[in-house]
Design a protein around this motif. Structure first.
Motif, mmCIF file in Angstrom:
data_model
loop_
_atom_site.group_PDB
_atom_site.id
_atom_site.type_symbol
_atom_site.label_atom_id
_atom_site.label_comp_id
_atom_site.label_asym_id
_atom_site.label_seq_id
_atom_site.Cartn_x
_atom_site.Cartn_y
_atom_site.Cartn_z
ATOM 1 N N TYR A 152 5.764 12.217 2.633
ATOM 2 C CA TYR A 152 5.517 11.009 3.356
ATOM 3 C C TYR A 152 5.778 9.643 2.993
ATOM 4 C CZ TYR A 152 2.317 13.751 6.546
ATOM 5 O OH TYR A 152 1.829 14.679 7.233
ATOM 6 N N LYS A 153 6.358 8.705 3.586
ATOM 7 C CA LYS A 153 6.408 7.532 3.408
ATOM 8 C C LYS A 153 5.179 6.681 4.222
ATOM 9 C CE LYS A 153 11.556 6.738 3.007
ATOM 10 N NZ LYS A 153 12.575 5.997 3.635
ATOM 11 N N LYS A 154 4.764 5.780 3.769
ATOM 12 C CA LYS A 154 3.444 5.042 4.171
ATOM 13 C C LYS A 154 3.689 4.648 5.560
ATOM 14 C CE LYS A 154 2.588 0.982 3.025
ATOM 15 N NZ LYS A 154 2.134 -0.321 2.399
ATOM 16 N N SER A 155 4.617 4.274 5.919
ATOM 17 C CA SER A 155 5.007 3.628 7.277
ATOM 18 C C SER A 155 5.079 4.795 8.345
ATOM 19 C CB SER A 155 6.324 3.023 7.347
ATOM 20 O OG SER A 155 7.388 3.777 6.995
ATOM 21 N N GLU A 156 5.723 5.997 7.831
ATOM 22 C CA GLU A 156 5.649 7.132 8.663
ATOM 23 C C GLU A 156 4.377 7.714 9.057
ATOM 24 O OE1 GLU A 156 7.243 11.766 8.403
ATOM 25 O OE2 GLU A 156 7.428 10.538 6.854
ATOM 26 N N THR A 216 -8.060 1.965 -20.399
ATOM 27 C CA THR A 216 -7.202 2.810 -19.335
ATOM 28 C C THR A 216 -7.354 2.329 -17.667
ATOM 29 O OG1 THR A 216 -8.782 4.633 -19.370
ATOM 30 C CG2 THR A 216 -6.967 4.636 -20.879
ATOM 31 N N ARG A 217 -8.751 1.899 -17.627
ATOM 32 C CA ARG A 217 -8.969 1.446 -16.345
ATOM 33 C C ARG A 217 -8.009 0.286 -16.031
ATOM 34 N NH1 ARG A 217 -10.026 4.963 -14.249
ATOM 35 N NH2 ARG A 217 -9.426 6.050 -15.981
ATOM 36 N N ILE A 218 -7.910 -0.877 -16.989
ATOM 37 C CA ILE A 218 -6.833 -1.879 -16.824
ATOM 38 C C ILE A 218 -5.395 -1.330 -16.496
ATOM 39 C CG2 ILE A 218 -5.820 -3.999 -17.681
ATOM 40 C CD1 ILE A 218 -8.791 -4.535 -19.129
ATOM 41 N N LEU A 219 -5.261 -0.500 -17.439
ATOM 42 C CA LEU A 219 -3.718 -0.068 -17.204
ATOM 43 C C LEU A 219 -3.422 0.679 -15.869
ATOM 44 C CD1 LEU A 219 -1.115 0.676 -18.726
ATOM 45 C CD2 LEU A 219 -2.330 2.818 -19.610
ATOM 46 N N GLU A 220 -4.626 1.631 -15.611
ATOM 47 C CA GLU A 220 -4.305 2.044 -14.276
ATOM 48 C C GLU A 220 -4.097 1.115 -13.051
ATOM 49 O OE1 GLU A 220 -5.417 6.386 -12.664
ATOM 50 O OE2 GLU A 220 -7.165 5.354 -12.869
ATOM 51 N N LYS A 221 -4.976 -0.026 -13.397
ATOM 52 C CA LYS A 221 -4.974 -0.783 -11.922
ATOM 53 C C LYS A 221 -3.827 -1.561 -11.946
ATOM 54 C CE LYS A 221 -7.723 -4.653 -10.099
ATOM 55 N NZ LYS A 221 -8.974 -5.403 -10.440
ATOM 56 N N LEU A 222 -3.093 -1.807 -13.089
ATOM 57 C CA LEU A 222 -1.783 -2.463 -13.203
ATOM 58 C C LEU A 222 -0.591 -1.564 -12.605
ATOM 59 C CD1 LEU A 222 -1.961 -4.341 -16.771
ATOM 60 C CD2 LEU A 222 -2.099 -5.374 -14.380
ATOM 61 N N LEU A 223 -0.757 -0.162 -12.939
ATOM 62 C CA LEU A 223 0.201 0.826 -12.616
ATOM 63 C C LEU A 223 -0.113 1.267 -11.007
ATOM 64 C CD1 LEU A 223 0.580 2.799 -15.761
ATOM 65 C CD2 LEU A 223 2.061 0.966 -15.181
ATOM 66 N N GLN A 224 -1.079 0.916 -10.705
ATOM 67 C CA GLN A 224 -1.553 1.640 -9.072
ATOM 68 C C GLN A 224 -0.480 1.224 -8.208
ATOM 69 O OE1 GLN A 224 -3.341 4.425 -9.325
ATOM 70 N NE2 GLN A 224 -5.336 3.098 -9.804
ATOM 71 N N PRO A 225 0.120 0.201 -7.830
ATOM 72 C CA PRO A 225 1.024 -0.039 -6.790
ATOM 73 C C PRO A 225 2.309 0.761 -6.906
ATOM 74 C CG PRO A 225 -0.006 -2.048 -7.495
ATOM 75 C CD PRO A 225 -0.309 -1.026 -8.671
ATOM 76 N N VAL A 226 2.677 1.189 -8.097
ATOM 77 C CA VAL A 226 4.215 1.885 -8.166
ATOM 78 C C VAL A 226 3.815 3.245 -8.491
ATOM 79 C CG1 VAL A 226 6.141 1.991 -9.625
ATOM 80 C CG2 VAL A 226 5.186 -0.078 -9.047
ATOM 81 N N LEU A 227 2.997 3.689 -9.557
ATOM 82 C CA LEU A 227 2.591 4.987 -9.833
ATOM 83 C C LEU A 227 1.730 5.599 -9.487
ATOM 84 C CD1 LEU A 227 3.699 4.850 -13.744
ATOM 85 C CD2 LEU A 227 5.002 5.124 -11.924
ATOM 86 N N GLY A 228 0.777 5.072 -8.704
ATOM 87 C CA GLY A 228 -0.234 5.819 -8.157
ATOM 88 C C GLY A 228 -0.024 6.960 -7.502
ATOM 89 N N LYS A 229 -0.568 8.349 -8.037
ATOM 90 C CA LYS A 229 -0.514 9.426 -7.209
ATOM 91 C C LYS A 229 -0.635 9.727 -5.801
ATOM 92 C CE LYS A 229 1.194 13.694 -8.037
ATOM 93 N NZ LYS A 229 1.262 14.174 -6.654
ATOM 94 N N SER A 230 -1.674 9.164 -5.583
ATOM 95 C CA SER A 230 -2.075 9.358 -4.186
ATOM 96 C C SER A 230 -2.233 7.979 -3.410
ATOM 97 C CB SER A 230 -3.692 9.979 -4.300
ATOM 98 O OG SER A 230 -3.802 11.245 -4.634
ATOM 99 N N ALA A 231 -1.903 8.028 -2.226
ATOM 100 C CA ALA A 231 -1.823 7.273 -1.123
ATOM 101 C C ALA A 231 -2.945 7.202 -0.015
ATOM 102 C CB ALA A 231 -0.624 6.775 -0.351
ATOM 103 N N ILE A 232 -3.738 6.322 0.191
ATOM 104 C CA ILE A 232 -4.977 6.548 0.998
ATOM 105 C C ILE A 232 -4.808 5.532 1.801
ATOM 106 C CG2 ILE A 232 -7.709 6.426 1.039
ATOM 107 C CD1 ILE A 232 -5.833 6.602 -2.358
ATOM 108 N N ILE A 233 -4.907 5.887 3.141
ATOM 109 C CA ILE A 233 -4.848 5.021 4.508
ATOM 110 C C ILE A 233 -6.381 5.178 5.380
ATOM 111 C CG2 ILE A 233 -3.778 4.691 6.752
ATOM 112 C CD1 ILE A 233 -1.191 5.588 5.702
ATOM 113 N N TYR A 234 -6.689 4.009 5.533
ATOM 114 C CA TYR A 234 -8.033 4.071 6.332
ATOM 115 C C TYR A 234 -7.718 3.530 7.536
ATOM 116 C CZ TYR A 234 -10.119 3.913 1.476
ATOM 117 O OH TYR A 234 -10.107 4.177 0.280
ATOM 118 N N ALA A 235 -8.316 4.452 8.712
ATOM 119 C CA ALA A 235 -7.912 3.960 10.041
ATOM 120 C C ALA A 235 -9.399 4.158 10.893
ATOM 121 C CB ALA A 235 -7.050 4.819 10.782
#
Length: 241
Positions: A152-156, A216-235
């Motif tokens: 999936y793309k997020k927009s899709e 690692t909490r800081i590292l993950e927060k910095l990497l999240q926008p690009v490397l985050g394995k899961s995308a979460i959409i709330y509706a």
């Protein structure tokens, strides 16, 4: 290890929650801790049995309120065995990418969600997933039976949700440190769990989950926008639906 952010989903003690594709129940347990009545739904009976057993142990240990209840139910996401408007909150974590007819599944999720209710849908994020598919065709369907059938793309996904009446209201990524683990597994073979690099990285992830060090909490927060394995959409479903 939770994928859904409960501060965004807002689960309360009088809510009825559906955890669709619950697996071994990580989100079901967190919902129970918040006092909700939870229906854990999956097609795999061993996982549902594990959820029931863990709930009993949590209740006995005083880890969940006495009012919290879990029901374990086998079900097909495209033909859910629930009445219209049954749930205040729905979690569908890493489910839709496995379902060929995802539009029917989204239609069913809309149907069983109460007017004004909220849903959190998590999927593999586009870039990390694309790399996994490129590295190994044994990672996904058709070679992996029951595996991922699409990327999936997020927009899709947002457009698909809107077409079924679910209005997206929030979004974030999670598990950035997990993406390299899956790339490594795909590079050496998705089922090659004995590879030294795979075992070493898994030990690191286990340590990180248990200890949660600040670095690692800081590292993950910095990497999240690009490397985050899961995308979460709330509706949300309109209150007048």
């Amino acid at each position: 290890m939770l994928t859904v952010d409960y501060e965004r989903l807002v689960v309360e003690d009088d809510h009825k929650v559906l955890d669709l594709g619950c697996g071994f129940g990580r989100h079901a347990y967190e919902s129970l801790r918040r006092g909700a009545t939870v229906t854990a739904c999956d097609m795999a009976l061993p996982e549902l049995q594990e959820v029931r057993a863990t709930y009993a142990a949590m209740l006995e240990a005083g880890e969940v309120p006495d009012s919290a209840i879990v029901f374990a139910c086998a079900g097909d996401a495209t033909k859910l065995p629930f009445d219209d408007g049954s749930f205040d909150r729905i979690i569908a974590s890493e489910v839709l990418e496995h379902i060929p007819d995802d539009d029917s599944a989204l239609q069913e999720l809309f149907r069983v969600l109460k007017p004004g209710g909220k849903i959190a849908i998590t999927i593999p994020a586009y870039l990390p997933e694309k790399i996994c598919w490129a590295l190994s065709d044994e990672y996904h369907a058709p070679k992996e039976i029951g595996g991922h059938v699409r990327i999936y793309k997020k927009s899709e996904l947002k457009a698909k949700m809107q077409s079924q009446g679910l209005e997206p209201i929030d979004y974030h990524r999670a598990h950035a440190l997990h993406s390299p683990y899956w790339w490594l597994k795909c590079a050496v073979g998705p089922k090659n769990n004995d590879h030294p690099l795979v075992k070493t990285y898994l030990r690191f992830l286990t340590w990180d989950i248990v200890k949660q060090p600040w670095v690692t909490r800081i590292l993950e927060k910095l990497l999240q926008p690009v490397l985050g394995k899961s995308a979460i959409i709330y509706a949300q479903k309109a209150a007048t639906a």
